[in-house]
Design an enzyme around this catalytic site. Structure first.
Site, short mmCIF file in Angstrom:
data_model
loop_
_atom_site.label_atom_id
_atom_site.label_comp_id
_atom_site.label_asym_id
_atom_site.label_seq_id
_atom_site.Cartn_x
_atom_site.Cartn_y
_atom_site.Cartn_z
N PHE A 1 -1.14 6.42 15.12
CA PHE A 1 -1.98 5.68 14.28
C PHE A 1 -2.85 4.71 15.00
O PHE A 1 -4.17 4.62 14.82
CB PHE A 1 -1.03 4.90 13.34
CG PHE A 1 -0.47 5.60 12.28
CD1 PHE A 1 -0.66 6.72 11.80
CD2 PHE A 1 0.54 4.96 11.47
CE1 PHE A 1 -0.14 7.36 10.96
CE2 PHE A 1 1.34 5.48 10.61
CZ PHE A 1 0.96 6.84 10.26
N GLU B 1 0.93 -1.22 0.07
CA GLU B 1 0.07 -0.14 0.04
C GLU B 1 0.98 1.20 0.16
O GLU B 1 1.98 1.28 0.64
CB GLU B 1 -0.86 0.14 1.15
CG GLU B 1 -1.86 1.27 1.31
CD GLU B 1 -2.81 0.94 2.48
OE1 GLU B 1 -3.22 -0.25 2.43
OE2 GLU B 1 -3.07 2.02 3.12
N LYS C 1 -20.85 -6.49 3.85
CA LYS C 1 -20.05 -5.90 2.69
C LYS C 1 -19.94 -6.82 1.71
O LYS C 1 -19.87 -6.99 0.52
CB LYS C 1 -18.84 -5.29 3.31
CG LYS C 1 -18.90 -4.11 3.97
CD LYS C 1 -17.62 -3.36 4.16
CE LYS C 1 -16.86 -3.65 5.39
NZ LYS C 1 -15.63 -2.85 5.71
P1 FAD Z 1 -17.53 0.49 7.10
O1 FAD Z 1 -17.35 -0.83 6.63
O2 FAD Z 1 -18.52 1.25 6.54
O3 FAD Z 1 -17.78 0.33 8.66
C1 FAD Z 1 -17.41 1.92 9.51
C2 FAD Z 1 -18.50 1.60 10.65
O4 FAD Z 1 -19.64 1.60 10.53
C3 FAD Z 1 -18.07 0.42 11.53
O5 FAD Z 1 -18.05 0.69 12.90
C4 FAD Z 1 -19.17 -0.60 11.16
O6 FAD Z 1 -19.63 -1.39 12.25
C5 FAD Z 1 -20.32 0.43 11.14
N1 FAD Z 1 -21.45 0.08 10.22
C6 FAD Z 1 -21.24 -0.24 8.67
N2 FAD Z 1 -22.52 -0.77 8.34
C7 FAD Z 1 -23.49 -0.28 9.31
C8 FAD Z 1 -24.61 0.05 9.21
N3 FAD Z 1 -25.39 -0.60 8.32
N4 FAD Z 1 -25.57 0.49 10.34
C9 FAD Z 1 -24.85 0.87 11.30
N5 FAD Z 1 -23.36 0.76 11.51
C10 FAD Z 1 -22.63 0.27 10.40
N6 FAD Z 1 -9.42 5.37 4.78
C11 FAD Z 1 -9.57 6.57 3.96
O7 FAD Z 1 -10.22 7.54 4.18
N7 FAD Z 1 -8.79 6.17 2.71
C12 FAD Z 1 -8.19 5.08 2.54
O8 FAD Z 1 -7.41 5.07 1.34
C13 FAD Z 1 -8.08 3.98 3.41
N8 FAD Z 1 -7.69 2.77 3.16
C14 FAD Z 1 -7.88 1.64 4.24
C15 FAD Z 1 -7.34 0.63 3.82
C16 FAD Z 1 -7.46 -0.39 4.64
C17 FAD Z 1 -7.08 -1.93 4.31
C18 FAD Z 1 -8.32 -0.36 5.88
C19 FAD Z 1 -8.33 -1.44 6.89
C20 FAD Z 1 -8.63 1.09 6.27
C21 FAD Z 1 -8.54 2.04 5.34
N9 FAD Z 1 -9.09 3.22 5.61
C22 FAD Z 1 -9.21 4.16 4.56
C23 FAD Z 1 -9.57 3.68 6.95
C24 FAD Z 1 -11.21 3.59 6.81
O9 FAD Z 1 -11.73 4.26 5.82
C25 FAD Z 1 -11.78 3.57 8.21
O10 FAD Z 1 -11.46 2.67 9.00
C26 FAD Z 1 -13.23 4.27 8.32
O11 FAD Z 1 -13.32 4.46 9.89
C27 FAD Z 1 -13.98 2.80 8.07
O12 FAD Z 1 -14.08 2.36 6.60
P2 FAD Z 1 -14.78 1.06 6.36
O13 FAD Z 1 -14.67 0.91 5.12
O14 FAD Z 1 -14.25 -0.25 7.19
O15 FAD Z 1 -16.31 1.41 6.73
#
Ligand code: FAD
Length: 286
Positions: free
Chosen positions: A212, A14, A161
């Site tokens: 972090f 990454e 998801k």
């Molecule tokens: P989600 O899967 O949407 O989950 C976020 C939160 O919402 C969780 O607590 C989940 O339990 C909750 N949730 C999900 N669906 C629902 C629902 N229907 N109702 C109620 N609650 C719900 N961030 C960036 O900005 N840019 C990047 O390029 C980036 N790259 C990343 C790469 C990796 C491999 C990882 C692990 C993280 C990365 N992140 C990045 C960080 C990430 O965006 C954050 O951790 C963010 O807070 C959550 O993203 P997610 O896609 O996991 O969200």
């Protein structure tokens, strides 16, 4: 872990889009150094709310032009469907077929306007608009997402998801292999049949790691924290200890059947290369 063993191992690196001309040059060297390991793909992060939109796109296209497979990250929070569609279409036209679909975190003070609330909605949207054209990665949290109401609801949200069409997952980094094994077992019990690749964060600077980890909810086990604290400003000892800890973690994960490793390189090849060489990893088969 049995179900993970059937997936062929995927190793990926990454990167983040650089901001300065010096950063751009440094990233080229980093890529050259890492390319010798023949990764399955490089991924490039995307600032939530579109803050790195152009820089991510430029970096992605540059890496692709060098002949590598590249997976752009795309975070949906604060974006409209139209914004997201424009970005997806650029990637599609450029021949990119691998996306890391995320919710993202808006910087504090930035309004929450947008048409997506969760990453699952982005996954569903990509499948609706592009069918199976893209391989979609999503984020997984073996130690659970910091905003999750409970481990159980976070797992249900992760499962959603996959139900919406995600193809595989990359985890948040962790230093406790059991958290990953437990998460994978939950996936097996729930019948989720996708690779869950551990995210690996090499240990470089203690203060940076603490910052972090506080933000993303990754636990630094007490014994690791205490050792790193004890080294104070002794960068060489921190690196040597960090290399041992992370290499042993990777060994344990791979021996147990983890389907690859995704390295958070922070745009620097050195630590990742050293871990790779210590593990004596073989390049990805083409
Ligand atoms: P989600 O899967 O949407 O989950 C976020 C939160 O919402 C969780 O607590 C989940 O339990 C909750 N949730 C999900 N669906 C629902 C629902 N229907 N109702 C109620 N609650 C719900 N961030 C960036 O900005 N840019 C990047 O390029 C980036 N790259 C990343 C790469 C990796 C491999 C990882 C692990 C993280 C990365 N992140 C990045 C960080 C990430 O965006 C954050 O951790 C963010 O807070 C959550 O993203 P997610 O896609 O996991 O969200």
């Amino acid at each position: 872990m049995e179900s993970q063993k059937k997936f062929s191992p995927a190793f990926s690196f990454e990167l983040f889009p650089p901001q300065t001309p010096q950063g751009i040059e440094k990233l080229k060297l980093t890529r050259q150094q890492l390319a010798q390991f023949n990764p399955k793909f490089f991924s490039v992060t995307f600032g939530a709310g579109g803050s790195t939109r152009e820089r991510t796109l430029e970096t992605v296209l540059e890496i692709q032009a060098e002949g590598h497979i590249v997976a752009p990250h795309l975070s949906c929070i604060g974006s409209t469907q139209q914004n997201i569609l424009e970005i997806l279409e650029k990637y599609y036209q450029a021949g990119i077929r691998h996306i890391v679909a995320l919710r993202g975190d808006l910087p504090s003070g930035m309004a929450q306007a947008g048409e997506f609330r969760y990453a699952s909605e982005l996954v569903a949207f990509i499948r609706q608009e592009y069918g199976n054209a893209f391989h979609i990665e999503v984020a997984a949290y073996p130690e659970y997402h910091p905003q999750a109401r409970s481990a159980q609801t976070d797992f249900e949200n992760f499962k959603h998801k996959i139900d919406m069409g995600a193809s595989s997952a990359i985890t948040q980094y962790f230093y406790n292999a059991d958290a990953y094994f437990n998460f994978v077992e939950s996936c097996e019990s729930a019948g989720l049949n996708i690779p869950i690749v551990p995210g690996i964060m090499p240990i470089n600077k203690f203060s940076q790691l603490v910052r972090f980890s506080d933000t993303c909810g990754a636990e630094i086990p007490r014994w690791i924290r205490r050792k790193l604290e004890g080294y104070s400003d002794d960068a060489a000892s921190i690196q040597a200890f960090g290399l041992d800890v992370v290499t042993q973690l990777c060994e344990r994960l791979l021996q147990a059947g983890a389907p690859g490793l995704h390295f958070y390189t922070l745009n620097s090849a050195n630590l990742t290369s050293m871990i790779w060489q210590r593990l004596d990893l073989k390049s990805n088969p083409n």
